[in-house]
Design a protein around this motif. Structure first.
Motif, PDB file in Angstrom:
ATOM      1  N   THR A 164       0.905  -1.324   0.006  1.00 20.83           N
ATOM      2  CA  THR A 164       0.005   0.095  -0.024  1.00 20.83           C
ATOM      3  C   THR A 164       0.858   1.271  -0.048  1.00 20.83           C
ATOM      4  O   THR A 164       0.404   2.303  -0.372  1.00 20.83           O
ATOM      5  CB  THR A 164      -1.014   0.068   1.113  1.00 20.83           C
ATOM      6  OG1 THR A 164      -0.150  -0.139   2.590  1.00 20.83           O
ATOM      7  CG2 THR A 164      -2.012  -1.018   1.198  1.00 20.83           C
ATOM      8  N   ASP A 165       2.199   1.145   0.546  1.00 13.52           N
ATOM      9  CA  ASP A 165       2.823   2.324   0.621  1.00 13.52           C
ATOM     10  C   ASP A 165       3.855   2.442  -0.523  1.00 13.52           C
ATOM     11  O   ASP A 165       4.754   3.254  -0.530  1.00 13.52           O
ATOM     12  CB  ASP A 165       3.790   2.316   1.844  1.00 13.52           C
ATOM     13  CG  ASP A 165       4.507   1.268   2.177  1.00 13.52           C
ATOM     14  OD1 ASP A 165       4.480   0.293   1.413  1.00 13.52           O
ATOM     15  OD2 ASP A 165       4.973   1.086   3.037  1.00 13.52           O
ATOM     16  N   PHE A 166       3.789   1.700  -1.434  1.00 17.32           N
ATOM     17  CA  PHE A 166       4.749   1.496  -2.926  1.00 17.32           C
ATOM     18  C   PHE A 166       6.355   1.237  -2.591  1.00 17.32           C
ATOM     19  O   PHE A 166       7.190   1.335  -3.380  1.00 17.32           O
ATOM     20  CB  PHE A 166       4.451   2.750  -3.918  1.00 17.32           C
ATOM     21  CG  PHE A 166       3.097   2.783  -4.306  1.00 17.32           C
ATOM     22  CD1 PHE A 166       2.335   1.769  -4.999  1.00 17.32           C
ATOM     23  CD2 PHE A 166       2.262   3.610  -3.508  1.00 17.32           C
ATOM     24  CE1 PHE A 166       1.052   1.981  -5.633  1.00 17.32           C
ATOM     25  CE2 PHE A 166       1.090   3.862  -3.978  1.00 17.32           C
ATOM     26  CZ  PHE A 166       0.294   2.917  -4.740  1.00 17.32           C
ATOM     27  N   ASN A 167       6.574   0.895  -1.386  1.00 16.80           N
ATOM     28  CA  ASN A 167       7.641   0.943  -1.008  1.00 16.80           C
ATOM     29  C   ASN A 167       8.405  -0.703  -1.687  1.00 16.80           C
ATOM     30  O   ASN A 167       9.739  -0.382  -2.431  1.00 16.80           O
ATOM     31  CB  ASN A 167       8.211   0.286   0.414  1.00 16.80           C
ATOM     32  CG  ASN A 167       7.961   1.394   1.242  1.00 16.80           C
ATOM     33  OD1 ASN A 167       8.173   2.474   0.940  1.00 16.80           O
ATOM     34  ND2 ASN A 167       7.752   1.402   2.579  1.00 16.80           N
ATOM     35  N   THR A 168       7.676  -1.656  -2.006  1.00 15.38           N
ATOM     36  CA  THR A 168       8.329  -2.878  -2.764  1.00 15.38           C
ATOM     37  C   THR A 168       8.292  -2.368  -4.223  1.00 15.38           C
ATOM     38  O   THR A 168       9.488  -2.543  -5.029  1.00 15.38           O
ATOM     39  CB  THR A 168       7.432  -3.868  -2.567  1.00 15.38           C
ATOM     40  OG1 THR A 168       7.557  -4.129  -1.092  1.00 15.38           O
ATOM     41  CG2 THR A 168       8.198  -5.299  -3.325  1.00 15.38           C
TER      42      THR A 168
END
Length: 148
Positions: free
Chosen positions: A80-84
């Motif tokens: 959900t936080d687009f880190n990956t």
């Protein structure tokens, strides 16, 4: 493979449409939540779920991206936080492409061969419908084989 990133990195030429991956991902998440996965994590379960084969190694060979692949499709669960996604973009040195590129990259002859789709089936249903049916029904089709 090393676990550096938590994602399914697929051969883009084996993905005709994002819906194909969405069906496999939905199935993988369901199996994860019901503690019924065949593989070790939800991302490997997506790879396994994409295949109509019951053999994990064959599924990985057919769908898992390799060093020689020019394009990859990345499926990520719970980012959900687009880190990956950002980490993968950094590793690949590229920003994600628009999903409308998939039909241009997809190798329909190879997809048809890997899924063992017949001309008769493809004359009655679209390739995407046949793929989704194959992904969705893997356990049903193979459930009673080998049993009396």
């Amino acid at each position: 493979m090393s676990g550096l990133i938590e994602a399914s990195v697929l051969k883009a030429n084996m993905v005709m449409d994002q819906f194909q991956v969405l069906v496999a991902a939905n199935k993988a998440v369901h199996l994860q939540r019901t503690n019924s996965m065949v593989t070790k994590n939800v991302h490997s379960e997506i790879l396994y779920s994409l295949s109509s084969s019951k053999h994990i190694s064959e599924s990985f060979r057919s769908f898992c991206a390799s060093d020689s692949d020019k394009s990859v499709f990345v499926a990520i669960v719970d980012d959900t936080d687009f880190n990956t996604l950002n980490k993968i973009s950094e590793l690949l040195g590229k920003d994600p492409s628009d999903l409308d590129q998939l039909p241009k990259i997809a190798d329909t002859k190879l997809i048809t061969k890997v899924y063992k789709l017949t001309e008769e089936e493809l004359s009655n249903f679209s390739l995407l419908d046949s793929l989704v049916a194959s992904i969705s029904s893997k356990e049903i089709i193979t459930a009673g084989k080998g049993k009396d």
